[in-house]
Every structure is written in structure tokens, then in C-alpha cells.
Write an enzyme that holds these catalytic residues in place. Sequence first.
Site, PDB file in Angstrom:
ATOM      1  NE  ARG A 262      -3.669  -2.393   2.248  1.00 38.65           N
ATOM      2  CZ  ARG A 262      -4.631  -2.704   3.102  1.00 38.65           C
ATOM      3  NH1 ARG A 262      -4.922  -1.868   4.104  1.00 38.65           N
ATOM      4  NH2 ARG A 262      -5.321  -3.807   2.953  1.00 38.65           N
ATOM      5  NE  ARG A 277      -1.455   4.327   9.086  1.00 36.39           N
ATOM      6  CZ  ARG A 277      -2.731   3.928   8.956  1.00 36.39           C
ATOM      7  NH1 ARG A 277      -3.188   3.573   7.788  1.00 36.39           N
ATOM      8  NH2 ARG A 277      -3.542   3.903  10.003  1.00 36.39           N
ATOM      9  CD  GLU A 349      -8.267  -1.691  10.750  1.00 35.63           C
ATOM     10  OE1 GLU A 349      -8.317  -0.445  10.811  1.00 35.63           O
ATOM     11  OE2 GLU A 349      -8.332  -2.321   9.689  1.00 35.63           O
ATOM     12  CB  SER A 352     -11.014  -4.501   8.392  1.00 28.97           C
ATOM     13  OG  SER A 352     -12.093  -3.638   8.131  1.00 28.97           O
ATOM     14  NE  ARG A 391      -1.921  -2.422  11.482  1.00 26.03           N
ATOM     15  CZ  ARG A 391      -2.847  -1.547  11.107  1.00 26.03           C
ATOM     16  NH1 ARG A 391      -4.108  -1.726  11.477  1.00 26.03           N
ATOM     17  NH2 ARG A 391      -2.520  -0.503  10.391  1.00 26.03           N
TER      18      ARG A 391
END
Length: 426
Positions: A262, A277, A349, A352, A391
Site C-alpha cells: 500500500r 503502517r 485495528e 477488518s 500487527r
Amino acid sequence: MLDPKLLRSDIHKVAAELARRGAKFDVENYTALETRRKALQVRTEDLQKERNASSKSIGQAVHRGEDVEPLKAAVAALGEELKASQVELTQVQEALEAIHMGLPNILHESVPQGQSEDDNVEIRRWGEPQQRDFEPRDHVDLGAALGLLDFEVAAKIAGSRFAVMKGQVARMHRALIQFMLDTHVEEHGYTELYVPYMVNRESLTGTGQLPKFEEDLFALSGEQEYFLIPTAEVPVTNLSRGDIIEADNLPLRMVCHTPCFRSEAGSYGKDTRGMIRQHQFEKVELVHLSRPDESYAELETLTGHAESILQRLGLAYRVIVLCTGDTGFGASKTYDIEVWMPSQNKYREISSCSNCGDFQARRMQTRWRNPETGKPELLHTLNGSGVAAGRALIAVMENYQQADGSIVIPEVLRRYMGGADRIPAT
RNA sequence: GGAGAGGUGGCUGAGUGGUCGAAAGCGCUCCCCUGCUAAGGGAGUAAGGGUGUUAUAGCCCUUCGAGGGUUCGAAUCCCUCCCUCUCCGCCA
């Protein structure tokens, strides 16, 4: 993509639904375009019909050995008119298509109203954040002290938002992926997949990343157009693009581990420290294809499968439902799973899970054969992380850290780490 | 990378400018006959879109890998691209 028929028949309802998530929709402009489209399409198809009939009669005349030159001349004028009409129609259809591709999904009625992530609603919690008699360090400090997690050397060889793992930390990262895959395959009945990490434009359009979010993707330069996948959802969901699936084969439940890439454009200054991130991270993804009437039950099941990973790892988490303003473009309803991060003293988070309804299926033309009607109908697609590996790694590091800087290895990971029970402090 | 062949409906496979959305076979669905784990006969069986309807029906348009072009008319001719297969080379 929304149902164009719904847009025509009940445009104000659609506009109201989209307004729930703060999306603007110019009803007047759309209505005007749609009125033109209808007139042009009817006219164009009428001309085509006329042209077809004339051509057919010319063919028959040829067979009879007649002189067809006068007939040809008569049709020529028709051809010009048809061409002009087609050009105009194409323009209008492209304008409508651009609008269709830019409209987000309609939300499920159960999605709570809200503007931003602050309005998301907690559904449940599992586990208790551990109390410690020492100040917890974050994974960056822990990893640096162990000499097993290095962001500086990653910056040297690549840039910011990358990490280099070594030794037992690298192995624990791999162990987490193995553990998740095995659990979903053996305990939850998923089919494991391996897929390309680069995909074409059609696939990204199918799942909704394109055309609207191109700046979030890494594109490869070269003769052929390839994009690095931002999530396994893209290749896995697109496996069934254009297919008609028999009812007996539903639900389809697939699990796939891939790296994700990303650009994180627009997230400058956000989560710049550590592994939260990254431009590249590993994820185990769950994808379901389901009958429309079962998709919300499937969403609960899928979310439960992701939760089970955290339970087995002994990580405290909570499940929240995203509010209308925070739910992603293609989703009709999304649960986020947030894991407890001691260093930040909050939940972050780690998964999702979304039901996309028929939004992606319509873009991809992925259908199932409804036994009641015998006809192909759009099915529903769901996806969720089960869970993000990077994560999960830092959650384990932070939650299982000891006062001396060592890290206890969760029971379920030990068989993947040569039986070790701890990453020792140096 | 070099040389060649090819992409047609759920599948196999015919079709090289007109009555072809497409023969035939297989598969599937229904009916008949027959009886018993065989067979025979008949009918049906692509998708997308538009129009229209309470909903059907009906009518129409499009689609033979994708996109352009030639033509009154394209599965069929031309161009570009993608993909598959075979042989050679190279390689994990």
C-alpha cells in the site's frame, strides 16, 4: 456498483442512503444524463434494427440475383445516422458509468449513524488487558533491544515504512502465519489458496479499488500494466469473476496468505513509528462467497473465525461495528477487530471484516444459480483479515513482554518455533 | 527469447461474408414408453442490456478471447493486444 435499475426507479432513496455515509450524489445531473441515455439508446437500437432488416433484405436480393446497388445506397444514409447516434450514446453511457463506478455501496440498516471513527460502536470485548508491575515498552524498543527488529536498515535498503526482522522475531512472524493458515484450514474448513501478488486493472476494478483509489496502489512500470495487490481480497475474490456458481457449492470459504502493498498516500505523519503502517505487510485473508440471504450470517461467522485466532493467542481484543461515515467504499457493513496494545494503552485495528453485498459481484458479474428461479443472480462477497500478521506480531511482542525484555512465546506458536517458549533478552 | 498452432454455448466440436446466437454430439430438465438399476422416443436447455409491467409476457439490441477497422451486412476479411498449446533455447 449499485443496481442501475434501482438508481432509475428510486433515485431519491439512493441519494438518501448515500447521504447516510456522507457521500454526495447529484440527483439532477444524474437524472438529466439518464433521460438522455434512454432517448439515445432507444433511438440507436431502433436504427440498428432497421439496418439489420435492410441488410438482410439485401442478402436475400443477392441470392435472387437482383441488382442491389440502389438498396445499398439507401442504407448508406442510415448507417451515417446510426454511427452518429452510437457515438453520442457511448459518451452518455461512459458518463453514467463513471458515476456508477464512483458511488460507494449502500449500507446495511444496522450500521450506526456517525461521522468518523469516533462514532464507531463497540459490540463486545474478549480478554482483559494485562496489568503489569513495570512500564511496558513498545515493539520498536523491544525489537531494538533484542537486535531482531530494525527499521533503520530497512530505510537504508528501501525507505520509510519498511521493516527488517531477524532471528526469532522473523521466525515468530512466520509462525503466526502458519498458525493462522492451519487453524482456518483445519478448524474452520477453509480452502487454502496461493495467488499472484500482481494483478491487472480488471481485477482491481472488480473489487472496487479502481478507478477511484488508484493513488493508494503501487503500479509496476513496464509493457504490461500490473499493480501490486493491496490485499489478497483482490486476487481471491476475482477468481470467480464472470462465473456462475451452483447453489450447492455455496458458501465458498477461502483463505490465503499474501504480502500486501500500500502506498499509504494521504497518511503522512500517521503511525510513522514502528510496524503499524507499512508499505509492505503480510496478511492472512478470509474470503467468502455466499447466497444473498445468508451473507449477514456469513459475516458473523467470518468475524468469529478471525476472533478465534486472537483468542488462541491469548490477546485481548474488542469488536466494533464501523459507523456510516467510517465504513469503506465497497462494504455494506464492517466489523473491525482491535487488539490491545499495551504501549499505546488502547485497542488497535488488527482485522477488518466486511460484507460487500452484491456491490463487488455486480462489478465482477459473479453470480450463483438460484434453484428457485433457475436463473443466475448476483451473489454476495465478504472478506476479512484473519488476521494481519505484522500487527499480530507486534501485539504478541508487546503483550507477552517481560520485565527483563524477553518475550514469552504463546503456547499455540511453540510448535512452529522449534518448541521454544521464550525469546530471550540479550 | 525463437518457430509454429489455436481461442466458438456447461463441455466436445462444426462453421472462411448474408436465412448463424450459431450444426452435431455429450451433459442437464421435463414428458412418453418400458420396467428395474439397462435401453428407446419426443420436447426444451447461453449470457448481458433496453423497453415495458404491480409482477409476468411480449418486442428489440448486443455478445463467437479483448479492442479497433473494412462492408449495406463480420464468428468468418484486416490491424493491435491478451491468453492457451507444441517444439527449441534459458531458468528457480
